[in-house]
Design an enzyme around this catalytic site. Structure first.
Site, PDB file in Angstrom:
ATOM      1  N   ASP B  95      -0.325  -4.564   4.511  1.00 33.64           N
ATOM      2  CA  ASP B  95       0.473  -3.653   5.339  1.00 33.64           C
ATOM      3  C   ASP B  95      -0.456  -2.996   6.348  1.00 33.64           C
ATOM      4  O   ASP B  95      -0.895  -1.858   6.203  1.00 33.64           O
ATOM      5  CB  ASP B  95       1.184  -2.611   4.482  1.00 33.64           C
ATOM      6  CG  ASP B  95       2.328  -1.961   5.253  1.00 33.64           C
ATOM      7  OD1 ASP B  95       2.463  -2.250   6.460  1.00 33.64           O
ATOM      8  OD2 ASP B  95       3.068  -1.178   4.653  1.00 33.64           O
ATOM      9  N   CYS B  98      -0.498   0.734   7.719  1.00 33.60           N
ATOM     10  CA  CYS B  98       0.411   1.602   6.962  1.00 33.60           C
ATOM     11  C   CYS B  98      -0.158   3.015   7.097  1.00 33.60           C
ATOM     12  O   CYS B  98      -1.374   3.196   7.088  1.00 33.60           O
ATOM     13  CB  CYS B  98       0.410   1.165   5.500  1.00 33.60           C
ATOM     14  SG  CYS B  98       1.515   2.154   4.483  1.00 33.60           S
ATOM     15  N   ASN B 202       6.901   2.034  -1.801  1.00 37.58           N
ATOM     16  CA  ASN B 202       6.477   3.445  -1.779  1.00 37.58           C
ATOM     17  C   ASN B 202       6.656   4.090  -0.400  1.00 37.58           C
ATOM     18  O   ASN B 202       6.148   5.179  -0.158  1.00 37.58           O
ATOM     19  CB  ASN B 202       5.029   3.583  -2.268  1.00 37.58           C
ATOM     20  CG  ASN B 202       4.038   2.894  -1.343  1.00 37.58           C
ATOM     21  OD1 ASN B 202       4.432   2.213  -0.407  1.00 37.58           O
ATOM     22  ND2 ASN B 202       2.765   3.061  -1.610  1.00 37.58           N
ATOM     23  N   HIS B 234       6.308   7.805   5.983  1.00 36.38           N
ATOM     24  CA  HIS B 234       5.269   6.928   5.426  1.00 36.38           C
ATOM     25  C   HIS B 234       5.759   5.485   5.535  1.00 36.38           C
ATOM     26  O   HIS B 234       6.696   5.092   4.830  1.00 36.38           O
ATOM     27  CB  HIS B 234       4.997   7.272   3.945  1.00 36.38           C
ATOM     28  CG  HIS B 234       4.021   6.332   3.291  1.00 36.38           C
ATOM     29  ND1 HIS B 234       4.167   5.868   2.005  1.00 36.38           N
ATOM     30  CD2 HIS B 234       2.887   5.760   3.747  1.00 36.38           C
ATOM     31  CE1 HIS B 234       3.169   5.054   1.702  1.00 36.38           C
ATOM     32  NE2 HIS B 234       2.377   4.973   2.739  1.00 36.38           N
ATOM     33  N   ASN B 325      -4.666   1.724   6.397  1.00 33.93           N
ATOM     34  CA  ASN B 325      -5.080   0.326   6.165  1.00 33.93           C
ATOM     35  C   ASN B 325      -5.558  -0.254   7.497  1.00 33.93           C
ATOM     36  O   ASN B 325      -4.751  -0.812   8.253  1.00 33.93           O
ATOM     37  CB  ASN B 325      -3.891  -0.531   5.691  1.00 33.93           C
ATOM     38  CG  ASN B 325      -3.497  -0.257   4.258  1.00 33.93           C
ATOM     39  OD1 ASN B 325      -4.206   0.402   3.508  1.00 33.93           O
ATOM     40  ND2 ASN B 325      -2.352  -0.776   3.867  1.00 33.93           N
ATOM     41  N   HIS B 399      -6.032   8.582   0.165  1.00 31.59           N
ATOM     42  CA  HIS B 399      -4.778   8.331   0.896  1.00 31.59           C
ATOM     43  C   HIS B 399      -3.529   8.652   0.097  1.00 31.59           C
ATOM     44  O   HIS B 399      -2.450   8.709   0.656  1.00 31.59           O
ATOM     45  CB  HIS B 399      -4.739   6.906   1.427  1.00 31.59           C
ATOM     46  CG  HIS B 399      -4.197   5.886   0.466  1.00 31.59           C
ATOM     47  ND1 HIS B 399      -4.706   5.689  -0.793  1.00 31.59           N
ATOM     48  CD2 HIS B 399      -3.182   4.997   0.589  1.00 31.59           C
ATOM     49  CE1 HIS B 399      -4.036   4.715  -1.388  1.00 31.59           C
ATOM     50  NE2 HIS B 399      -3.109   4.282  -0.586  1.00 31.59           N
TER      51      HIS B 399
END
Lengths: 146, 476
Positions: B95, B98, B202, B234, B325, B399
């Site tokens: 991801d 992210c 998530n 998020h 990321n 994070h």
């Protein structure tokens, strides 16, 4: 921790990996193990038994070794699920000389009915293995990132 | 993790002495409890990363580190291209970019009273969430490439957002060096209908209330007062990032195999920065960063629209947007010399300290906002980058909370409906497309983010500024 599958087409299970999920398929042949690993992949998202087999999607991939072929196979399914907005409940797999030809059977995702838990981002090389066990059966597994 | 394998440097800093193929030591941050609870795989992965060519300083693990893919999640590693340094698709993850974006809303908790459900419904209608959801924007080939090159700046040009949003976004909303031509047609097709979608797992959109302030000066600079409401997003680069990650992980793994490089873990596959595949990945990965920035920018616009319909007095302004990321080229001081490094942060947040030139003027004195997500029933935190962070971890911090329990176990332990009802009794409104998804994301399935944040603060990686708690949570 493993979650045995009760799918009528055979056995698969999940194994834990931190934030993600491992998928594992067992079979009499490597093809069957691949097909059941794919069922385990579907089960990360929704109950495979709740998926109707309305449409067939052909899938082909090729890789330098069987382990990479498993990752390619699962990633091809992730891609087809994402771009066709489908889920699959049955898989017919043929493998010859590092080349996989398969048909995935499923239907368009229905969030209300399928209650999809999570999207799979991709299959990984973590805990990756395709092996013949002492009893002659096959196991195919890896972790998928969700 | 067996603490006997580590050398304790200080209360919160532990070392894996360089041994075997390791070129540099491993450095792990956290207290005894966090380190003991860490998987032994983190030890192995930190050590494996330390063996990669061109690594500089150390291979780091943040206090929330856990078993990842090749690199640990919560891992930080910097490479010098001139010294044969590498770039790794696994060191960035699937991801790409992210991250977390928080907006000040100009409202207080009291101003929302009685309108919680109405706001939750408006947000849930406005922002596509969950597996299979599609956005209202469909990009053709030309628009797709423009988006991949322009990021949040492109989104702004299309009418999503306000000009002031960009300076509160890392890279000012546009990652330089993106190469849309290095992104495959598959990746572009996978993203075609996913702009402005939140995703699942998530990922979330939360309305949060500021519960506690730890650092008055930084809180003032970030516009945070007790009782204030924030809107926090998020999510990442959606199908685009996932497909870029998938494809380059494979091509790097095959290239390593073909060139006879033996890696202890296939997922460590990497390529020299100064190689065709290294450059191709960097170009594609930067396009993936822009996709994530554009996506959060579009969602910001949708959130503003939902607020305007329910709470017309709201004025949503950007606090900040962080990505956790990434691989970015940064200049850091190493042994007294300034060096240009390729800093990988996999599940780690950039945390520039006070005075860093890339920070907006409002944050120059206090450091970069570091936005840390918890779970849907627990607190999240706002931290600030520290001056000492550069020497400790190339200006990086934790994070998030990290999972304490597998999805499978969570699904067997809780039912989604019970979680929604239980959170409702605590005044937290949940909206989600999937009750099974809610069960798998149950607050009890996550570690205590407070311990992680306390460790990051005590270790000097970043300073605690505020604790926020959820009021409304839209789950993917």
């Amino acid at each position: 921790m493993a979650a045995p599958g009760n799918c009528n087409t055979g056995t698969w299970e999940h194994f834990p990996h931190g934030a993600d999920v491992g998928v594992r398929g067992y079979g009499e042949s490597v093809e069957e193990a691949f097909a059941r690993a794919a069922l385990a992949l579907t089960a990360v998202i929704t109950d495979p038994a709740g998926v109707e087999q309305r449409d067939r999607v052909p899938i082909r991939c090729e890789a330098p070794d069987t382990e990479l072929l498993l990752v390619d196979w699962l990633n091809a399914l992730v891609y087809e699920m994402a771009t066709r907005r489908m889920v699959f409940g049955r898989f017919d797999v043929r493998i010859r000389n590092g080349r996989l030809d398969a048909t995935a059977c499923g239907e368009r995702l229905d969030p209300g009915r399928h209650q999809p838990a999570v999207e799979v981002k991709g299959a990984t090389y973590t805990a990756l293995g395709v092996a013949r066990r002492p009893d002659g059966t096959w196991v195919a597994q890896c972790v998928v990132d969700v | 993790m067996d603490l006997g394998l580590l050398t304790r440097q200080s209360e919160l800093c532990w070392r894996i002495e360089a041994h075997g193929a390791m070129r540099v030591p491993g450095v792990l941050y956290g207290d005894e409890t966090l380190l003991e609870a860490m998987d032994h795989k983190v030890y192995e992965q930190v050590a494996n990363v330390a063996a990669l060519p061109g690594i500089v300083g150390a291979s780091y693990a943040m206090p929330d580190a856990h078993w990842g893919y090749g690199f640990p999640i919560g891992g930080v590693a910097a490479f010098d291209a001139a010294a044969g340094g590498v770039v790794s698709a696994g060191g960035v993850g699937f991801d790409i970019s992210c991250g977390v974006r928080s907006l000040n809303t100009g409202l207080t908790r009291a101003g929302l009273r009685g309108r919680e459900s109405a706001l939750a419904d408006a947000l849930y209608r406005a922002i596509p969430v969950g597996l299979g959801s599609t956005g209202g924007i469909r990009l053709d080939a030309v628009q797709m490439d423009a988006m991949l090159a322009g990021g949040a700046r492109w989104a702004l040009e299309q009418g999503y957002g306000e000009p002031a949003d960009l300076e509160r976004t890392e890279e000012h909303g546009c990652m330089a060096g993106a190469r849309p031509d290095r992104v495959s047609d598959h990746a572009k097709l996978r993203q075609r209908d996913e702009m402005g979608t939140l995703g699942s797992g998530n990922h979330y959109l939360e309305i949060q209330q500021v519960e506690e302030i730890f650092d008055d000066a930084a809180a003032r600079a970030f516009g945070l007062r007790p009782g204030d409401l924030l809107a926090t997003i998020h999510c990442g680069s959606r199908g685009m990032g996932h497909q870029i990650g998938t494809e380059f992980l494979r091509s790097m793994a095959v290239a390593a195999q073909e060139s006879g490089i033996r890696l202890p873990d296939r997922e460590l596959a990497c390529a020299p920065v100064r190689s065709d595949i290294g450059q191709a990945y960097l170009g594609a990965m930067r396009a993936g960063i822009n996709c994530a920035l554009a996506n959060r920018q579009i969602i910001t616009h949708l959130v503003r629209g939902a607020f305007a319909r329910v709470l017309p007095d709201a004025r949503l302004t950007m606090l900040y947007d962080v990505s956790h990321n990434t691989c970015k080229v940064e200049t850091h001081t190493v042994d007294g010399a300034r060096r240009e490094l390729y800093v990988h942060r996999k599940g780690a947040t950039r945390a520039f300290g006070p005075g860093h030139p890339d920070l907006p003027a409002a944050f120059r004195d206090v450091g970069q906002p570091v936005l840390i997500g918890g779970s849907m029933g627990t607190a999240s935190y706002v931290l600030a980058g520290s001056a000492e962070g550069e020497a400790l971890s190339f200006s990086s911090s934790c994070h998030g909370a990290g999972r304490a329990m597998s999805r499978h176990q969570a699904k067997r332990t809780w039912r989604g409906r019970e979680i929604v009802d239980e959170l409702a009794t605590r005044g937290i409104v949940i909206r989600s497309a999937s009750l099974r998804g809610v069960a798998e994301e149950a607050p009890g399935a996550y570690k205590d983010v407070g311990e992680v944040v306390d460790a990051a603060d005590a270790a000097g990686l970043s300073r605690k500024v505020a604790r926020v708690t959820p009021v409304v949570c839209i789950k993917g």
